[in-house]
Design a protein around this motif. Structure first.
Motif, PDB file in Angstrom:
ATOM      1  N   HIS A 313      53.044  38.428  36.601  1.00 51.94           N
ATOM      2  CA  HIS A 313      53.993  39.525  36.409  1.00 51.94           C
ATOM      3  C   HIS A 313      53.320  40.887  36.256  1.00 51.94           C
ATOM      4  O   HIS A 313      53.987  41.885  35.961  1.00 51.94           O
ATOM      5  N   GLY A 314      52.009  40.934  36.450  1.00 50.17           N
ATOM      6  CA  GLY A 314      51.313  42.210  36.483  1.00 50.17           C
ATOM      7  C   GLY A 314      51.339  42.971  35.171  1.00 50.17           C
ATOM      8  O   GLY A 314      51.550  44.186  35.162  1.00 50.17           O
ATOM      9  N   VAL A 315      51.118  42.266  34.058  1.00 46.04           N
ATOM     10  CA  VAL A 315      51.070  42.930  32.747  1.00 46.04           C
ATOM     11  C   VAL A 315      49.707  42.682  32.118  1.00 46.04           C
ATOM     12  O   VAL A 315      49.021  41.709  32.446  1.00 46.04           O
ATOM     13  N   GLU A 316      49.319  43.568  31.194  1.00 46.17           N
ATOM     14  CA  GLU A 316      48.026  43.400  30.527  1.00 46.17           C
ATOM     15  C   GLU A 316      48.186  43.100  29.046  1.00 46.17           C
ATOM     16  O   GLU A 316      47.224  43.125  28.296  1.00 46.17           O
ATOM     17  N   GLU A 317      49.402  42.749  28.642  1.00 45.80           N
ATOM     18  CA  GLU A 317      49.660  42.413  27.237  1.00 45.80           C
ATOM     19  C   GLU A 317      50.747  41.364  27.160  1.00 45.80           C
ATOM     20  O   GLU A 317      51.722  41.407  27.925  1.00 45.80           O
ATOM     21  N   ILE A 318      50.593  40.422  26.257  1.00 42.34           N
ATOM     22  CA  ILE A 318      51.621  39.415  25.996  1.00 42.34           C
ATOM     23  C   ILE A 318      51.849  39.343  24.497  1.00 42.34           C
ATOM     24  O   ILE A 318      50.904  39.271  23.706  1.00 42.34           O
ATOM     25  N   MET A 319      53.128  39.380  24.112  1.00 45.98           N
ATOM     26  CA  MET A 319      53.505  39.240  22.707  1.00 45.98           C
ATOM     27  C   MET A 319      53.959  37.805  22.479  1.00 45.98           C
ATOM     28  O   MET A 319      54.953  37.363  23.059  1.00 45.98           O
ATOM     29  N   VAL A 320      53.218  37.085  21.655  1.00 40.60           N
ATOM     30  CA  VAL A 320      53.550  35.694  21.406  1.00 40.60           C
ATOM     31  C   VAL A 320      54.404  35.567  20.151  1.00 40.60           C
ATOM     32  O   VAL A 320      54.169  36.243  19.150  1.00 40.60           O
ATOM     33  N   SER A 321      55.416  34.729  20.255  1.00 43.25           N
ATOM     34  CA  SER A 321      56.183  34.334  19.078  1.00 43.25           C
ATOM     35  C   SER A 321      55.631  32.975  18.668  1.00 43.25           C
ATOM     36  O   SER A 321      55.906  31.959  19.321  1.00 43.25           O
ATOM     37  N   PRO A 322      54.800  32.923  17.619  1.00 43.97           N
ATOM     38  CA  PRO A 322      54.155  31.660  17.241  1.00 43.97           C
ATOM     39  C   PRO A 322      55.145  30.769  16.498  1.00 43.97           C
ATOM     40  O   PRO A 322      55.421  30.980  15.323  1.00 43.97           O
ATOM     41  N   VAL A 323      55.690  29.795  17.199  1.00 45.40           N
ATOM     42  CA  VAL A 323      56.802  29.004  16.663  1.00 45.40           C
ATOM     43  C   VAL A 323      56.353  27.641  16.142  1.00 45.40           C
ATOM     44  O   VAL A 323      57.164  26.708  16.049  1.00 45.40           O
ATOM     45  N   ALA A 324      55.085  27.514  15.793  1.00 44.74           N
ATOM     46  CA  ALA A 324      54.595  26.268  15.217  1.00 44.74           C
ATOM     47  C   ALA A 324      55.195  26.058  13.836  1.00 44.74           C
ATOM     48  O   ALA A 324      55.073  26.913  12.966  1.00 44.74           O
ATOM     49  N   ALA A 325      55.833  24.935  13.637  1.00 47.45           N
ATOM     50  CA  ALA A 325      56.470  24.638  12.351  1.00 47.45           C
ATOM     51  C   ALA A 325      55.446  24.111  11.349  1.00 47.45           C
ATOM     52  O   ALA A 325      54.301  23.793  11.691  1.00 47.45           O
ATOM     53  N   ALA A 326      55.880  24.016  10.114  1.00 46.73           N
ATOM     54  CA  ALA A 326      55.005  23.570   9.032  1.00 46.73           C
ATOM     55  C   ALA A 326      55.070  22.058   8.856  1.00 46.73           C
ATOM     56  O   ALA A 326      56.093  21.421   9.136  1.00 46.73           O
ATOM     57  N   ARG A 327      53.975  21.495   8.393  1.00 44.51           N
ATOM     58  CA  ARG A 327      53.986  20.127   7.897  1.00 44.51           C
ATOM     59  C   ARG A 327      54.315  20.151   6.407  1.00 44.51           C
ATOM     60  O   ARG A 327      54.152  21.176   5.733  1.00 44.51           O
ATOM     61  N   THR A 328      54.787  19.045   5.895  1.00 54.10           N
ATOM     62  CA  THR A 328      55.197  18.975   4.494  1.00 54.10           C
ATOM     63  C   THR A 328      54.057  19.355   3.555  1.00 54.10           C
ATOM     64  O   THR A 328      54.279  19.959   2.499  1.00 54.10           O
ATOM     65  N   SER A 329      52.835  19.044   3.938  1.00 59.34           N
ATOM     66  CA  SER A 329      51.683  19.318   3.087  1.00 59.34           C
ATOM     67  C   SER A 329      51.199  20.765   3.157  1.00 59.34           C
ATOM     68  O   SER A 329      50.354  21.173   2.353  1.00 59.34           O
ATOM     69  N   ASP A 330      51.721  21.547   4.106  1.00 53.00           N
ATOM     70  CA  ASP A 330      51.294  22.946   4.221  1.00 53.00           C
ATOM     71  C   ASP A 330      51.798  23.749   3.018  1.00 53.00           C
ATOM     72  O   ASP A 330      52.909  23.515   2.524  1.00 53.00           O
ATOM     73  N   PRO A 331      51.030  24.728   2.538  1.00 55.10           N
ATOM     74  CA  PRO A 331      51.481  25.543   1.398  1.00 55.10           C
ATOM     75  C   PRO A 331      52.743  26.325   1.733  1.00 55.10           C
ATOM     76  O   PRO A 331      52.902  26.819   2.856  1.00 55.10           O
ATOM     77  N   LEU A 332      53.640  26.452   0.762  1.00 51.41           N
ATOM     78  CA  LEU A 332      54.909  27.129   1.000  1.00 51.41           C
ATOM     79  C   LEU A 332      54.743  28.632   1.238  1.00 51.41           C
ATOM     80  O   LEU A 332      55.588  29.262   1.869  1.00 51.41           O
ATOM     81  N   ASP A 333      53.667  29.219   0.718  1.00 52.79           N
ATOM     82  CA  ASP A 333      53.462  30.647   0.901  1.00 52.79           C
ATOM     83  C   ASP A 333      52.450  30.933   2.007  1.00 52.79           C
ATOM     84  O   ASP A 333      51.886  32.024   2.087  1.00 52.79           O
ATOM     85  N   GLY A 334      52.238  29.950   2.887  1.00 55.27           N
ATOM     86  CA  GLY A 334      51.322  30.116   4.009  1.00 55.27           C
ATOM     87  C   GLY A 334      51.988  29.742   5.317  1.00 55.27           C
ATOM     88  O   GLY A 334      53.106  29.224   5.352  1.00 55.27           O
ATOM     89  N   ALA A 335      51.283  30.002   6.411  1.00 53.03           N
ATOM     90  CA  ALA A 335      51.793  29.704   7.751  1.00 53.03           C
ATOM     91  C   ALA A 335      50.664  29.058   8.548  1.00 53.03           C
ATOM     92  O   ALA A 335      50.191  29.611   9.545  1.00 53.03           O
TER      93      ALA A 335
END
Length: 350
Positions: A313-335
């Motif tokens: 598409h001839g662009v030099e930038e991509i904005m990613v929406s990081p949609v990786a979900a959390a596992r139960t063991s992941d800290p609640l105040d982290g990503a």
């Protein structure tokens, strides 16, 4: 390895809220992610505007932008976007002029005309009167451009005389204004005003090539932007293994399927909850279709797909929406999952 230039990377954040997580914890996780993106060399970090959704905490982009800008040192911070029909143009102009005064040269004002919620919430947001008229969107965009400029805007009274209005008393720099959209309308308006433009490829799916063609073909150069300026958005989940990426993508895919099927929405599931719930017959084709448009895989796989997307598409930038979900063991105040996506992409495209 492709010899094409590395696309610049940016981030779109909806501040996801997972099961058992408070708003404070969700915001803390996103602010930590903004700090990580800054350290990794990402170009921009934008917050979306959505309302009354149990799984989305990004209701007030200006507040989140101020908090993120205060915690970072280099990255541009902005809205992706402010839904202008929900707000008076002067209020938006004052908010973003103030943000620009706090962190000069680092603020982006992305503007959209969608409601960002259901009809009831839209009515509550638009109780202020005529500023909510969607038909006046083009004029309101131009009003904001004038209000945030050092020169300000001048109102002409019907009885004669003028009245000068400034978003801040003594602006020397201005936020960069972008138009956002998922149809031909915003592409053509951005072209006519000589403004940067972003097509919402992360959720629209169809119409990207046509929108970019209209924008580039009809573009009228402006003093600030002699050439058209655009980038792509994409939903991305990158992990150390393809299997982990698939697992981290499932909760968001299930949430989007529930939305398409008009089922009740809830806080974002953890990976374990989504795997236990599974995918029923109605969800299966929806999830399969969405997954084809998302980028899900290892860091190298995801980086290769992003590079190909930019080349196509001839662009030099991509904005990613990081949609990786959390596992139960992941800290609640982290990503953790989202941070790993950003780390792997930065490493593979570095």
């Amino acid at each position: 390895m492709s010899s094409s230039p590395r696309p610049a990377l940016s981030v779109l954040d909806l501040v996801p809220v997972r099961t058992g997580q408070t708003s404070a914890q969700a915001v803390a996780a996103s602010l930590a992610l903004a700090v990580r993106a800054d350290a990794l060399g990402y170009r921009r970090y934008w917050f979306a505007e959505h309302h009354n959704m149990a799984s989305v905490g990004s209701t007030t982009p200006p507040v989140l932008i101020a908090a993120a800008a205060a915690r970072t040192s280099r990255i541009r911070v902005g809205s992706g976007g402010v839904m202008l029909p929900n707000h008076a143009p002067l209020v938006v102009a004052e908010q973003f002029a103030a943000l620009e005064a706090l962190t000069p040269g680092r603020i982006d004002l992305g503007i959209g005309r969608a409601p960002g919620s259901d009809p009831v919430i839209t009515q509550l947001l638009r109780m202020s009167g005529t500023s909510s008229d969607v038909d006046r969107f083009p004029q309101h965009v131009q009003d904001i451009l004038a209000l945030v400029s050092p020169e300000g805007a001048s109102l002409q009274f019907t009885s004669g005389g003028t009245y000068d209005v400034h978003a801040t008393p003594a602006a020397t720099t201005t936020p960069e204004v972008w138009l956002l959209g998922s149809s031909d309308y915003s592409a053509q308006l951005a072209a006519s005003l000589g403004l940067p433009y972003v097509f919402a490829n992360h959720f629209a799916g169809d119409g990207l090539e046509r929108a970019l063609g209209l924008y580039r073909g009809q573009y009228r150069p402006s003093q600030a932007h002699p050439q058209p300026v655009t980038f792509l958005t994409a939903n991305v989940v990158a992990a150390d293994t393809a299997e982990e990426a698939d697992a981290r993508a499932l909760p968001q895919l299930r949430a989007m399927a529930r939305l398409r099927l008009n089922r009740p929405m809830a806080a974002m599931e953890t990976v374990e909850d989504a795997e236990a719930a599974g995918v029923d017959e109605a969800m299966t084709p929806i999830i399969a279709a969405m997954a084809q448009h998302w980028i899900i895989g290892t860091g190298d796989q995801a980086a290769s797909e992003l590079r190909a997307l930019a080349d196509t598409h001839g662009v030099e930038e991509i904005m990613v929406s990081p949609v990786a979900a959390a596992r139960t063991s992941d800290p609640l105040d982290g990503a953790d999952g989202r941070a790993r996506t950003l780390e792997l992409l930065a490493g593979a495209l570095g």
